[in-house]
Design a protein around this motif. Structure first.
Motif, PDB file in Angstrom:
ATOM      1  N   UNK A 294       0.828  -1.292   0.105  1.00 32.12           N
ATOM      2  CA  UNK A 294       0.188  -0.395  -0.030  1.00 32.12           C
ATOM      3  C   UNK A 294       0.726   1.427  -0.071  1.00 32.12           C
ATOM      4  N   UNK A 295       2.239   1.058   0.883  1.00 30.51           N
ATOM      5  CA  UNK A 295       3.007   2.368   0.486  1.00 30.51           C
ATOM      6  C   UNK A 295       3.211   3.233  -1.127  1.00 30.51           C
ATOM      7  N   UNK A 296       3.529   1.763  -2.008  1.00 32.56           N
ATOM      8  CA  UNK A 296       4.093   1.871  -2.993  1.00 32.56           C
ATOM      9  C   UNK A 296       2.535   2.157  -4.388  1.00 32.56           C
ATOM     10  N   UNK A 297       0.848   2.306  -3.351  1.00 29.43           N
ATOM     11  CA  UNK A 297       0.147   1.773  -4.867  1.00 29.43           C
ATOM     12  C   UNK A 297      -0.185   3.032  -5.789  1.00 29.43           C
ATOM     13  N   UNK A 298      -0.360   4.002  -5.077  1.00 27.79           N
ATOM     14  CA  UNK A 298      -0.875   5.118  -6.185  1.00 27.79           C
ATOM     15  C   UNK A 298       1.211   5.315  -7.619  1.00 27.79           C
ATOM     16  N   UNK A 299       1.986   5.356  -6.576  1.00 22.10           N
ATOM     17  CA  UNK A 299       2.420   5.325  -7.833  1.00 22.10           C
ATOM     18  C   UNK A 299       2.660   4.394  -8.699  1.00 22.10           C
ATOM     19  N   UNK A 300       2.606   2.955  -7.936  1.00 24.55           N
ATOM     20  CA  UNK A 300       2.162   1.634  -9.378  1.00 24.55           C
ATOM     21  C   UNK A 300       1.227   2.293  -9.698  1.00 24.55           C
ATOM     22  N   UNK A 301      -0.236   2.136  -9.782  1.00 24.00           N
ATOM     23  CA  UNK A 301      -0.781   2.604 -10.137  1.00 24.00           C
ATOM     24  C   UNK A 301      -1.138   3.729 -11.436  1.00 24.00           C
ATOM     25  N   UNK A 302       0.215   4.780 -11.156  1.00 24.56           N
ATOM     26  CA  UNK A 302       0.104   5.721 -11.978  1.00 24.56           C
ATOM     27  C   UNK A 302       1.246   5.678 -12.639  1.00 24.56           C
ATOM     28  N   UNK A 303       1.548   4.837 -12.362  1.00 24.36           N
ATOM     29  CA  UNK A 303       3.158   3.781 -14.168  1.00 24.36           C
ATOM     30  C   UNK A 303       2.130   3.507 -14.228  1.00 24.36           C
ATOM     31  N   UNK A 304       1.346   2.324 -14.336  1.00 23.48           N
ATOM     32  CA  UNK A 304       0.683   1.918 -15.026  1.00 23.48           C
ATOM     33  C   UNK A 304      -0.038   2.495 -15.714  1.00 23.48           C
ATOM     34  N   UNK A 305      -1.061   3.012 -15.417  1.00 26.34           N
ATOM     35  CA  UNK A 305      -2.063   3.977 -16.399  1.00 26.34           C
ATOM     36  C   UNK A 305      -1.542   4.373 -17.145  1.00 26.34           C
ATOM     37  N   UNK A 306      -0.139   5.225 -16.878  1.00 29.76           N
ATOM     38  CA  UNK A 306       0.553   6.046 -17.949  1.00 29.76           C
ATOM     39  C   UNK A 306       0.938   4.880 -19.492  1.00 29.76           C
ATOM     40  N   UNK A 307       1.301   4.450 -18.647  1.00 31.92           N
ATOM     41  CA  UNK A 307       2.040   2.902 -19.419  1.00 31.92           C
ATOM     42  C   UNK A 307       0.813   2.509 -20.198  1.00 31.92           C
ATOM     43  N   UNK A 308      -0.251   2.271 -19.930  1.00 34.23           N
ATOM     44  CA  UNK A 308      -1.767   1.450 -20.573  1.00 34.23           C
ATOM     45  C   UNK A 308      -2.277   2.502 -21.631  1.00 34.23           C
ATOM     46  N   UNK A 309      -2.238   3.899 -21.844  1.00 35.08           N
ATOM     47  CA  UNK A 309      -2.945   4.913 -22.281  1.00 35.08           C
ATOM     48  C   UNK A 309      -1.777   4.906 -24.240  1.00 35.08           C
ATOM     49  N   UNK A 310      -0.638   4.433 -23.553  1.00 34.62           N
ATOM     50  CA  UNK A 310       0.429   4.704 -24.789  1.00 34.62           C
ATOM     51  C   UNK A 310       0.642   3.368 -25.344  1.00 34.62           C
ATOM     52  N   UNK A 311       0.477   2.117 -24.630  1.00 34.18           N
ATOM     53  CA  UNK A 311       0.112   0.891 -25.280  1.00 34.18           C
ATOM     54  C   UNK A 311      -1.297   1.117 -26.012  1.00 34.18           C
ATOM     55  N   UNK A 312      -2.482   1.300 -25.846  1.00 30.62           N
ATOM     56  CA  UNK A 312      -3.430   1.603 -26.354  1.00 30.62           C
ATOM     57  C   UNK A 312      -3.323   1.852 -27.663  1.00 30.62           C
ATOM     58  N   UNK A 313      -2.867   3.358 -27.489  1.00 33.27           N
ATOM     59  CA  UNK A 313      -2.914   4.294 -28.282  1.00 33.27           C
ATOM     60  C   UNK A 313      -2.377   4.094 -29.899  1.00 33.27           C
ATOM     61  N   UNK A 314      -1.099   2.829 -29.592  1.00 32.81           N
ATOM     62  CA  UNK A 314      -0.407   1.563 -30.714  1.00 32.81           C
ATOM     63  C   UNK A 314      -1.998   0.706 -30.969  1.00 32.81           C
ATOM     64  N   UNK A 315      -2.506   0.374 -30.282  1.00 34.51           N
ATOM     65  CA  UNK A 315      -3.406  -1.098 -30.821  1.00 34.51           C
ATOM     66  C   UNK A 315      -4.116  -0.732 -31.437  1.00 34.51           C
ATOM     67  N   UNK A 316      -4.862   0.899 -30.680  1.00 35.46           N
ATOM     68  CA  UNK A 316      -6.558   1.430 -31.939  1.00 35.46           C
ATOM     69  C   UNK A 316      -5.819   1.733 -33.492  1.00 35.46           C
ATOM     70  N   UNK A 317      -4.553   2.035 -33.611  1.00 35.65           N
ATOM     71  CA  UNK A 317      -4.630   2.239 -35.436  1.00 35.65           C
ATOM     72  C   UNK A 317      -3.719   0.867 -35.847  1.00 35.65           C
ATOM     73  N   UNK A 318      -3.764  -0.451 -35.023  1.00 31.62           N
ATOM     74  CA  UNK A 318      -3.345  -1.553 -35.818  1.00 31.62           C
ATOM     75  C   UNK A 318      -4.331  -2.456 -36.684  1.00 31.62           C
ATOM     76  N   UNK A 319      -4.080  -2.521 -37.909  1.00 29.76           N
ATOM     77  CA  UNK A 319      -4.698  -3.118 -38.842  1.00 29.76           C
ATOM     78  C   UNK A 319      -5.191  -5.122 -38.392  1.00 29.76           C
ATOM     79  N   UNK A 320      -4.401  -5.204 -37.602  1.00 29.46           N
ATOM     80  CA  UNK A 320      -4.913  -6.946 -36.950  1.00 29.46           C
ATOM     81  C   UNK A 320      -6.048  -6.444 -35.923  1.00 29.46           C
ATOM     82  N   UNK A 321      -5.912  -4.993 -35.849  1.00 28.14           N
ATOM     83  CA  UNK A 321      -7.593  -5.082 -34.451  1.00 28.14           C
ATOM     84  C   UNK A 321      -8.384  -5.001 -34.950  1.00 28.14           C
ATOM     85  N   UNK A 322      -9.348  -5.624 -34.004  1.00 28.37           N
ATOM     86  CA  UNK A 322     -10.667  -4.736 -34.498  1.00 28.37           C
ATOM     87  C   UNK A 322     -11.115  -3.187 -33.411  1.00 28.37           C
TER      88      UNK A 322
END
Length: 436
Positions: A294-322
């Protein structure tokens, strides 16, 4: 007056200090309180961190104190147990953990459990009786659906559900039908839904419940595992109880299994009584590990959320993704109803999302088998990125017709993004898509 220490040579026992919850009128944030709330080093030989209390039972100060403890434990005296009795009931590690869990949603109280499902099972056993009706959103985690439909169903409990995203009018319609079948004992929600990421309008559910029921309102409980406690706080939207698989973001290192329920004492006290009886409390070692996490919860969730935004932007424009079921895309168009719920209920898009590939099971399996950084495993909310095929794995037991109705299709891949480097993850997903 002679001090006791003058006679014995011993140092007088230090008394615990009151928790510091604010400074100069400023209410301290959860991330700050995770470092010490609920624990005074004076009670543990000055230890900076709480020790692990590996004991099955606790010594009473006197016989009268023992009687008073059990009056609280058994419910003969209002207010519950005071002090420590037996580790099936409570313990120092669990009590500190529960103090800190309640902070995140500004809740009155919290309880910890041996797993997310033991938290859900204990909650259901507390409020549901034979012949009752449970109203829930859909879809739910498959084990939760199994518990409600198959296990409680053996005892005459029935259920009705409504799709995540339903309007107040649609929810009222289901509640009306449920009242015709028997006593509505509980309204159980999951938002975002597992694994589709569909949101439930908690405010609409609360409004519908309040409009249809008098003083005897069924409690509203919600599984907040996907977004909580950082990106969604359902208690402020009308839920009475928030349920967590603490295995996920709260634990966050894929090395423990635990659950939690937070909310008002009026709802938690009967759940505590049930937990005392059936013994579903978290063990001391797991509680201690959760305090660390719990001491690092905010740090971990924040970093994971930032990563997810970048990854999903990649997936959205990919030809093999519906399509990509990522909450961060709701504001950009598409489902207006879901976007409205997101704006009112969420402070972030999370790091777990649904990826629909073009094709079916063959393409989904080829993608999963080609991953090199992301791990092919169930669960979510850990430091590492995980991916799985819900239709073939976690939701395999769900009837095919229901899976289709809930969009749990063979081409669905559920991904939980971790705290790795985002560009490395994108490179991994890119080569995995190329393998299809």
């Amino acid at each position: 007056m002679t001090d006791e220490s003058d006679l014995t040579g011993a140092t007088p026992r230090r008394r615990p200090k009151a928790d510091v919850l604010e400074i100069g009128g400023r209410k301290l944030k959860p991330a700050t309180l995770m470092m010490g709330h609920g624990f005074d080093p004076a009670l543990s030989e000055g230890a900076l961190k709480p020790p692990i209390f590996l004991t099955s039972t606790f010594v009473f100060e006197n016989a009268a104190a023992g009687k008073r403890h059990f009056e609280g434990v058994t419910g003969k005296r209002p207010g519950g147990a005071e002090g420590l009795v037996y580790s099936r009931f409570n313990g120092p590690n669990q009590e500190i953990l529960e103090d800190r869990l309640s902070v995140w949603e500004d809740a009155e109280d919290a309880l910890s459990f041996s797993s997310g499902m033991s938290a859900i099972a204990t909650l259901l056993l507390t409020f549901v009786q034979p012949g009752d009706v449970i109203v829930h959103s859909g879809p739910l985690y498959a084990a939760t659906e199994t518990l409600i439909a198959r296990i409680l169903g053996r005892f005459g409990v029935t259920w009705l559900d409504f799709p995540a995203g339903s309007t107040r009018e649609e929810i009222e319609g289901v509640l009306e039908r449920a009242r015709g079948q028997g006593r509505v004992a509980l309204i159980y929600l999951e938002s975002p839904a597992n694994p589709t990421n569909a949101l439930v309008d908690v405010q609409a559910v609360a409004a519908a419940r309040d409009a249809l029921f008098g003083d005897e309102k069924p409690p509203i409980a919600i599984d907040n595992t996907f977004l909580g406690p950082l990106w969604a706080k359902p208690l402020k939207d009308g839920a009475d109880l928030t349920v967590y698989s603490l295995t996920k973001y709260a634990g966050g290192h894929s090395d423990l299994v635990a659950g939690g329920v937070v909310g008002a004492k009026r709802w938690l006290d009967p759940i505590r009584m049930m937990r005392n009886t059936i013994g579903t409390i978290t063990d001391p070692n797991t509680a201690w590990m959760l305090l660390r996490s719990l001491e690092t919860l905010e740090l971990r969730m924040t970093r994971a959320g930032e990563n997810a935004a970048k990854v999903c932007a990649f997936f959205r424009d990919h030809a093999k993704v519906d399509s990509v079921g990522y909450l961060g895309f709701l504001e950009e168009g598409g489902d207006a109803r879901q976007a409205d719920i997101y704006r009112r209920h969420c402070t972030g898009a999370g790091s777990t999302f649904s990826l629909y590939l073009k094709g079916g099971e063959r393409e989904a399996f080829a993608f999963l088998d080609a991953l090199k950084i992301a791990k092919l495993a169930v669960s979510l909310g850990g430091t590492e990125t995980l991916a799985s095929a819900p239709a073939a794995m976690t939701h395999l037991s769900v009837p095919d017709a229901r899976k289709q109705a809930l969009a749990i299709t063979d081409n669905l891949v559920r991904i939980s993004i971790g705290v790795e480097d985002a560009d490395d993850l994108i490179a991994d997903f890119d080569q995995a898509l190329a393998a299809i």
